[in-house]
Design an enzyme around this catalytic site. Sequence first.
Site, PDB file in Angstrom:
ATOM      1  N   GLY A 386      -9.259  82.841  41.521  1.00  0.00           N
ATOM      2  CA  GLY A 386      -9.642  81.540  41.009  1.00  0.00           C
ATOM      3  C   GLY A 386      -8.891  80.452  41.751  1.00  0.00           C
ATOM      4  O   GLY A 386      -8.074  80.734  42.637  1.00  0.00           O
ATOM      5  N   PRO A 388      -6.236  77.347  42.714  1.00  0.00           N
ATOM      6  CA  PRO A 388      -4.778  77.260  42.512  1.00  0.00           C
ATOM      7  C   PRO A 388      -4.433  76.505  41.228  1.00  0.00           C
ATOM      8  O   PRO A 388      -5.178  75.642  40.762  1.00  0.00           O
ATOM      9  CB  PRO A 388      -4.297  76.482  43.745  1.00  0.00           C
ATOM     10  N   VAL A 390      -4.084  77.623  38.103  1.00  0.00           N
ATOM     11  CA  VAL A 390      -4.653  78.011  36.812  1.00  0.00           C
ATOM     12  C   VAL A 390      -3.797  79.064  36.118  1.00  0.00           C
ATOM     13  O   VAL A 390      -4.162  79.543  35.034  1.00  0.00           O
ATOM     14  CB  VAL A 390      -6.099  78.524  36.987  1.00  0.00           C
ATOM     15  N   GLY A 391      -2.669  79.470  36.730  1.00  0.00           N
ATOM     16  CA  GLY A 391      -1.738  80.374  36.052  1.00  0.00           C
ATOM     17  C   GLY A 391      -1.873  81.827  36.424  1.00  0.00           C
ATOM     18  O   GLY A 391      -1.504  82.700  35.635  1.00  0.00           O
ATOM     19  N   LYS A 392      -2.372  82.142  37.630  1.00  0.00           N
ATOM     20  CA  LYS A 392      -2.548  83.546  38.019  1.00  0.00           C
ATOM     21  C   LYS A 392      -1.191  84.238  38.179  1.00  0.00           C
ATOM     22  O   LYS A 392      -0.981  85.349  37.674  1.00  0.00           O
ATOM     23  CB  LYS A 392      -3.343  83.624  39.330  1.00  0.00           C
ATOM     24  N   THR A 393      -0.281  83.590  38.880  1.00  0.00           N
ATOM     25  CA  THR A 393       1.020  84.221  39.126  1.00  0.00           C
ATOM     26  C   THR A 393       1.845  84.312  37.850  1.00  0.00           C
ATOM     27  O   THR A 393       2.439  85.354  37.544  1.00  0.00           O
ATOM     28  CB  THR A 393       1.786  83.427  40.198  1.00  0.00           C
ATOM     29  N   SER A 709     -25.436  75.921  47.856  1.00  0.00           N
ATOM     30  CA  SER A 709     -25.486  75.296  46.533  1.00  0.00           C
ATOM     31  C   SER A 709     -26.082  73.895  46.552  1.00  0.00           C
ATOM     32  O   SER A 709     -26.553  73.406  45.525  1.00  0.00           O
ATOM     33  CB  SER A 709     -24.075  75.230  45.927  1.00  0.00           C
ATOM     34  N   LYS A 752     -18.120  73.708  38.515  1.00  0.00           N
ATOM     35  CA  LYS A 752     -19.045  72.623  38.830  1.00  0.00           C
ATOM     36  C   LYS A 752     -19.389  71.802  37.584  1.00  0.00           C
ATOM     37  O   LYS A 752     -19.449  70.566  37.632  1.00  0.00           O
ATOM     38  CB  LYS A 752     -20.327  73.199  39.448  1.00  0.00           C
TER      39      LYS A 752
END
Length: 839
Positions: A386, A388, A390-393, A709, A752
């Site tokens: 996703g 950067p 957004v809390g992945k790590t 798109s 989007k």
Amino acid sequence: MINAYPFFADEEGDSPEQHIPLPTPDEEKEMSTSDIPESLPILALRNTVLFPGVVLPITVGRDTSLRLVKDAFSGDRLVGVVAQRSTDVEDPDPDELYHVGTVASILKLIKMPDGSKSIVIQGKRRFQIDEFTERDPYYRARVSPIKERLSEEDEIAVQARIRSIKEQAINIVHLSPNLPSEAADAIEHINSPSFLIHFIASNLQVDVEEKQELLETVALVERADLVMEHLNRELQVLQLSEEIRSRVKSDVDQQQREYLLRQQMKAIQEELGESDGTAEVEELRQQAEEKDLPEHALETVLKEISRLERINPAAPDYAVTRNYIDWILDLPWLEYSEDHLDLKRSERILDEDHYGLEKVKKRIVEYLAVLKLKGDMKAPILCFYGPPGVGKTSLGKSIARALGREFVRMSLGGVRDEAEIRGHRRTYVGALPGRIIQGLKKAGTNNPVFMLDEVDKLGSDFRGDPSSALLEVLDPEQNNAFNDHYLELDYDLSKVLFIATANFLEQIPGPLRDRMEIIEITGYTQNEKLHIAKGFLAPRQTERNGLSEEQFEITDDAIRLLIDGYTRESGVRQLEREIGSVARGVAKKVAVGDVEQESVDVDDIEGYLGARKHFSEVAQRTEVPGVATGLAWTPVGGDILFIEASVSRGSGRLILTGQLGDVMKESAQAALSYVKAQSDELEIPQDAFRYWDVHVHVPAGAVPKDGPSAGIAMLSALVSIYTQRRVRHTVAMTGEITLRGLVLPVGGIKEKVLAAKRAGIDEVLLPKKNEKDIKEIKDEALEGLNVHYVKRMESVIDHVLEDEPMRDPAEYFQIPESEKRTHVTIPNGATVVETSTVN
């Protein structure tokens, strides 16, 4: 030869060092011609001979000798010194003594701490015993002096021999490792021939019999010859010894030399009570036997310890082998942390650390549930992807806390060397295991949560392909026997919970992506960002900037302004920076003393952060025909995308600008083809395609753009410019088109849609097949936003274009007959040549 210049303490026990001077030639002559008593006490020496002029220290041990020395020292201090024939006889008879000796003067009497005595005597003149007169308490004898006879011819011969004696003696001093270099200077400064001969003779390494022969030889020339003979023999022995030493030294290689030195050091360490390499090896062997190791690892480490025992500690291989053994012993082969399988507690921890992310939390709880029921399972390979921020790590840390496991993070961004994953072979200097094994050593357990951060940023070049090296690591069917190049031992990774993160799923190689369970983490809605800011970001920045909860407060409306007016992102990283800037401004006021506490509202934000950075510009952009609002996905989240079209007099060319990729260019060409095909239904005059060029531009021209798109947005812009009907500024759209007018689904719908809402859009047009994606978005995020689903382009045109045109297309694109050209195309091989004629 021995040093004939001793230093002795005086009788009182002090230690003023006194140098015994050498006799001058005149003193030597005076001693050799001095009168001696007719009767002398006789002192017998065991293992040496005293020569005239030589100073000699003697330890007196026999009772008779002690009595003799005491009486003589209290009298004229003269004694007769002779050598005894056998050193084993304690109380020699007169027949066991040599009858030629030296008159000696006792220079010093020294009382030793053990009760014995030592004397320092100096030879005066040779004598011969005529008859022993007394035996008790010690020997006394009637003696007669031996006269020195030296003619002028003999004197010349002696002088010639003296030069040779000095040269030979000095050479011996230089060759002998046991003689000090000062002895050569002493020999050089002796001027008396007889004393030089006596001095050399006294220090020769020969038997007592040979020294006695020198003493008894009357002629000085003969004595000189005898001394030269002994010196020649000694010099030959030393030269031969030096030859042998040189030959042996050249034969002994460096390793043997180091071994000898090491053995000497070992002996020294044993004397000092220090430890040596043996103790170190035994300690390693004990560690290996006590540590819980797999059978193959134990066998290998014991073999390496035995090899280490045979290696010289100074050799380079010693450090390499020792480092390898340490790595095997430090790794957690069979050491596991206990999992916390309380599902409610895990859910609570995940909710405490992260707001939203329901899909990820659900997957983790499912994993715990299966682990609790089954007791053991192969750890899945999860991949969070996703935008950067957004809390992945940070999600990986929360999973580790919920499971009660150690957490290890390995950043893969920019890693291009395969050895970073699999390690270097031990043949290389400075070799180390790969970062997988290093991470497990750092964790200390064999089942940590191992995060592979930015797996999509792996590179590949001449050093190898790290993503290929990860295939074995991330395959649950293979990683139970992972083989690191450094260890060369199978290591079980099946209990490790691997979590990968990525921004671009397409940049992860297919075989690697196939081994992972992909979990998409989409951007946050405005409401989610508000909750995250209130629950996590604002308290964290309050603490980091030295403020308390009472001193700093920020209202919900102020946070919403930060979200809409100062940030454009899917995550919350920039939002936290802006909150931190506000908190620092409040901290300054509190530190200066202007305020004690501050509640920041909407009206205060501009004072801390300056003017608002982002505004909705949709209405301004779509005031004229030819401008459509599209929706795009970027690595940092969704965004709106303006498609601008304009026409100018020309020959019907299509001009595309704005750093468009091949797919986007093809979308524009397909849209134009569709418009031409539907020109009659859209009431577009044919002259618009024949005598007008159309230019399609996507702003932010320096930013590369690609993807399908924007297909329906491009078609809407073209229809708008050709029909002169404006696109409604409250509508944004996304979707791929076909030449037959179908609208196909695209990705990134959540990002989007959220971008459309941030930009103030009221309606969104989406492909019908993307309806499932909208269901995953919370209703509160869609509040105030109308979503329409379309299947064909006719529906798109009906939704987005205003009913009334700004100009009549027939009049706008009308061309005078005189300016019309007739186009003729003449094929010329692969090239089409265009000519024209004016009617």
